[in-house]
Design a protein around this motif. Structure first.
Motif, short mmCIF file in Angstrom:
data_model
loop_
_atom_site.label_atom_id
_atom_site.label_comp_id
_atom_site.label_asym_id
_atom_site.label_seq_id
_atom_site.Cartn_x
_atom_site.Cartn_y
_atom_site.Cartn_z
N LEU A 139 51.97 57.30 -42.71
CA LEU A 139 52.06 56.73 -44.05
C LEU A 139 51.20 55.46 -44.11
CD1 LEU A 139 55.90 57.24 -44.31
CD2 LEU A 139 54.23 58.39 -45.79
N PRO A 140 49.88 55.63 -44.00
CA PRO A 140 49.00 54.46 -43.85
C PRO A 140 48.94 53.56 -45.07
CG PRO A 140 47.71 56.47 -44.14
CD PRO A 140 49.13 56.90 -43.95
N ASP A 141 49.29 54.09 -46.23
CA ASP A 141 49.21 53.28 -47.46
C ASP A 141 50.53 52.57 -47.76
OD1 ASP A 141 50.54 55.63 -47.95
OD2 ASP A 141 49.69 55.95 -49.95
N HIS A 142 51.49 52.61 -46.85
CA HIS A 142 52.78 51.96 -47.05
C HIS A 142 52.81 50.62 -46.32
CE1 HIS A 142 54.00 55.76 -48.72
NE2 HIS A 142 55.26 55.40 -48.82
N GLN A 143 53.30 49.60 -47.01
CA GLN A 143 53.48 48.29 -46.39
C GLN A 143 54.71 48.33 -45.49
OE1 GLN A 143 53.93 45.06 -49.17
NE2 GLN A 143 54.16 43.51 -47.57
N GLN A 144 54.60 47.74 -44.31
CA GLN A 144 55.73 47.71 -43.38
C GLN A 144 56.47 46.38 -43.45
OE1 GLN A 144 54.86 48.87 -39.34
NE2 GLN A 144 53.85 50.79 -39.95
N PHE A 145 57.78 46.49 -43.49
CA PHE A 145 58.67 45.32 -43.43
C PHE A 145 59.49 45.50 -42.15
CE2 PHE A 145 57.68 46.10 -47.85
CZ PHE A 145 57.39 44.84 -48.34
N ARG A 146 59.10 44.77 -41.11
CA ARG A 146 59.68 44.98 -39.79
C ARG A 146 60.87 44.03 -39.58
NH1 ARG A 146 54.81 46.01 -35.43
NH2 ARG A 146 53.53 47.39 -36.70
N LEU A 147 62.01 44.62 -39.29
CA LEU A 147 63.24 43.86 -39.09
C LEU A 147 63.35 43.40 -37.64
CD1 LEU A 147 65.56 46.28 -41.04
CD2 LEU A 147 65.01 43.94 -41.74
N PRO A 148 63.96 42.23 -37.42
CA PRO A 148 64.22 41.80 -36.05
C PRO A 148 65.37 42.61 -35.45
CG PRO A 148 65.25 40.30 -37.58
CD PRO A 148 64.46 41.28 -38.42
N LEU A 149 65.42 42.67 -34.14
CA LEU A 149 66.44 43.43 -33.44
C LEU A 149 67.48 42.49 -32.84
CD1 LEU A 149 67.24 46.34 -32.42
CD2 LEU A 149 66.11 45.71 -30.28
N PRO A 150 68.76 42.64 -33.22
CA PRO A 150 69.80 41.85 -32.55
C PRO A 150 70.13 42.46 -31.19
CG PRO A 150 70.79 43.26 -34.22
CD PRO A 150 69.30 43.50 -34.29
N ASP A 151 70.78 41.68 -30.35
CA ASP A 151 71.21 42.14 -29.03
C ASP A 151 72.72 42.00 -28.97
OD1 ASP A 151 71.63 42.82 -26.43
OD2 ASP A 151 70.51 41.15 -25.56
N MET A 152 73.43 43.08 -29.27
CA MET A 152 74.89 43.07 -29.30
C MET A 152 75.43 44.03 -28.25
SD MET A 152 75.87 43.00 -33.35
CE MET A 152 77.60 42.70 -32.98
N LYS A 153 76.47 43.57 -27.56
CA LYS A 153 77.15 44.41 -26.57
C LYS A 153 78.65 44.36 -26.82
CE LYS A 153 73.68 43.78 -22.90
NZ LYS A 153 72.75 42.92 -23.65
N ASN A 154 79.33 45.42 -26.42
CA ASN A 154 80.78 45.41 -26.54
C ASN A 154 81.41 44.80 -25.29
OD1 ASN A 154 80.72 47.44 -24.57
ND2 ASN A 154 81.20 49.10 -26.01
N ASP A 155 82.75 44.84 -25.24
CA ASP A 155 83.45 44.18 -24.14
C ASP A 155 83.17 44.85 -22.80
OD1 ASP A 155 84.52 42.43 -25.96
OD2 ASP A 155 86.42 43.50 -26.17
N ASN A 156 82.69 46.08 -22.85
CA ASN A 156 82.36 46.79 -21.61
C ASN A 156 80.90 46.59 -21.21
OD1 ASN A 156 84.96 47.92 -21.43
ND2 ASN A 156 84.39 49.55 -22.86
N GLY A 157 80.18 45.76 -21.95
CA GLY A 157 78.78 45.51 -21.64
C GLY A 157 77.82 46.56 -22.17
N GLU A 158 78.32 47.49 -23.00
CA GLU A 158 77.46 48.53 -23.56
C GLU A 158 76.69 47.99 -24.75
OE1 GLU A 158 79.94 52.62 -23.08
OE2 GLU A 158 80.92 51.06 -24.27
N ARG A 159 75.42 48.33 -24.85
CA ARG A 159 74.60 47.90 -25.99
C ARG A 159 75.09 48.61 -27.25
NH1 ARG A 159 69.24 45.78 -26.00
NH2 ARG A 159 68.84 44.98 -28.10
#
Length: 359
Positions: free
Chosen positions: A251-271
């Motif tokens: 989709l070369p004619d589409h403008q990209q809006f790139r979101l940042p990635l959070p780093d969240m884990k649960n109590d077991n250390g799973e992403r």
């Protein structure tokens, strides 16, 4: 053969949003009250933006739910049996005529098997026919093909996006090729083009890479992408960067809006698969999931830029991602001209209970 009806983009006007209330035998049990409060926040936001809520609810919870809602809330409570609350993946999709805003819309469903038989979905798979189809002006059209709403994203030009990692899971439709899917989606959803991305996946995602966690269209030839530019050392960086490049190629004619990635884990250390792309569009508003992370504010600003004609409202979804989903996953919009007039009138009267023979 291409269907005369076309899957309606999410930014079209809607009369309602479908949700399923967390009950004690769902996987929400460890965080039940926190999850229910998030649902109340979502219901209030949907009502603020002039849409009602059709709320599946375990029969034993109906009176409790009524007590939590203001009397003038636009909510139709539907006593129902269901396995879990991921309405995006088993609630009906809606198709309409691309050439008319007044044509009665058609509910369409695929089969749902718990994202490739990972979880029991036998009750969820019957929800449309038991409870929801009877609310619609047109009969429900059903396909035996397994597919989920979260795996499909469409624009007003009939371009449908999905991912190979999801579609080619053999426990969904063993033996179906991408070409087979393209034929099915054109027949069922009227799309003109099917674009299947080969890259992009979030750790902890049970869906095998649903598109609604990765890439979303805007009305103005834009793509909101869950990227990882802010985390070049992250395990997601290479795959999400390849997805951005793939988006540019396809989709070369589409403008990209790139979101940042959070780093969240649960109590077991799973992403946890925390995605800011998992937002819900509801009548000129974009309801954006936030997670109490440093990236929240930047994500909100990017989505404001992507949808300049919409109000952007954040909703704390940190509890939802503990169950490996988010705001878009729990919801399914119902465009105007889909529901029967008596359902619309009932929604306008405040909190009501829908009579059903299948609770």
């Amino acid at each position: 053969m291409q269907s005369p009806r076309t899957l309606i983009p999410e930014w079209a006007s809607v009369d309602a949003v479908m949700l399923a209330w967390p009950h004690a035998t769902t996987d929400w049990a460890p965080w039940l009250e926190e999850a229910r409060q998030t649902y109340l926040d979502v219901i209030a936001a949907v009502n603020r933006y002039h849409a009602g809520v059709i709320l599946l609810c375990a029969p034993d919870d109906v009176e409790d739910v009524k007590s939590r809602l203001s009397a003038n809330a636009s909510v139709l409570i539907v006593p129902a049996r269901y396995n879990d609350t991921w309405m995006r993946d088993y609630g009906f999709l809606t198709c309409g005529s691309p050439d008319s805003d007044d044509t009665v819309c058609t509910p369409v469903e695929f089969s749902f098997n718990g994202w490739g038989q990972k979880f029991d979905a036998s009750e969820d798979n019957q929800a449309n026919q038991r409870y929801l189809a009877g609310m619609c002006q047109s009969p429900l059209i059903s396909s035996p093909v397994v597919a989920e709403g979260g795996a499909l994203e469409i624009d007003a030009q009939g371009r449908l996006l999905s991912t190979a990692s999801c579609l080619l899971n053999p426990k969904r439709n063993n033996g179906m090729s991408l070409e087979d899917y393209e034929i099915t989606f054109k027949e069922m959803l009227g799309c003109r083009e099917v674009i299947v991305f080969q890259h992009g996946h979030l750790e902890g995602d049970d869906t095998d890479g649903h598109i609604d966690t990765l890439v979303r269209f805007t009305p103005n030839k834009g793509l909101v992408i869950q990227a990882a530019d802010n985390r070049p050392q992250d395990s997601h960086y290479d795959g999400l960067s390849a997805l951005c490049e793939e988006c540019h190629t396809r989709l070369p004619d589409h403008q990209q809006f790139r979101l940042p990635l959070p780093d969240m884990k649960n109590d077991n250390g799973e992403r946890l698969p925390a995605s800011y792309a998992n937002f819900l569009i509801c009548n000129r508003a974009v309801l954006v999931p936030i997670y109490g992370q440093p990236e929240d504010d930047e994500a909100i600003e990017i989505i404001k830029n992507a949808y300049p004609d919409h109000i952007v409202e954040p909703i704390d979804c940190s509890v939802l991602v503990r169950q490996f989903g988010s705001l878009h996953c729990i919801s399914m919009q119902v465009p105007v001209n889909t529901l029967k007039h008596e359902i619309i009138n009932t929604l306008k009267k405040g909190v009501s209970i829908y009579a059903t023979n299948h609770a």
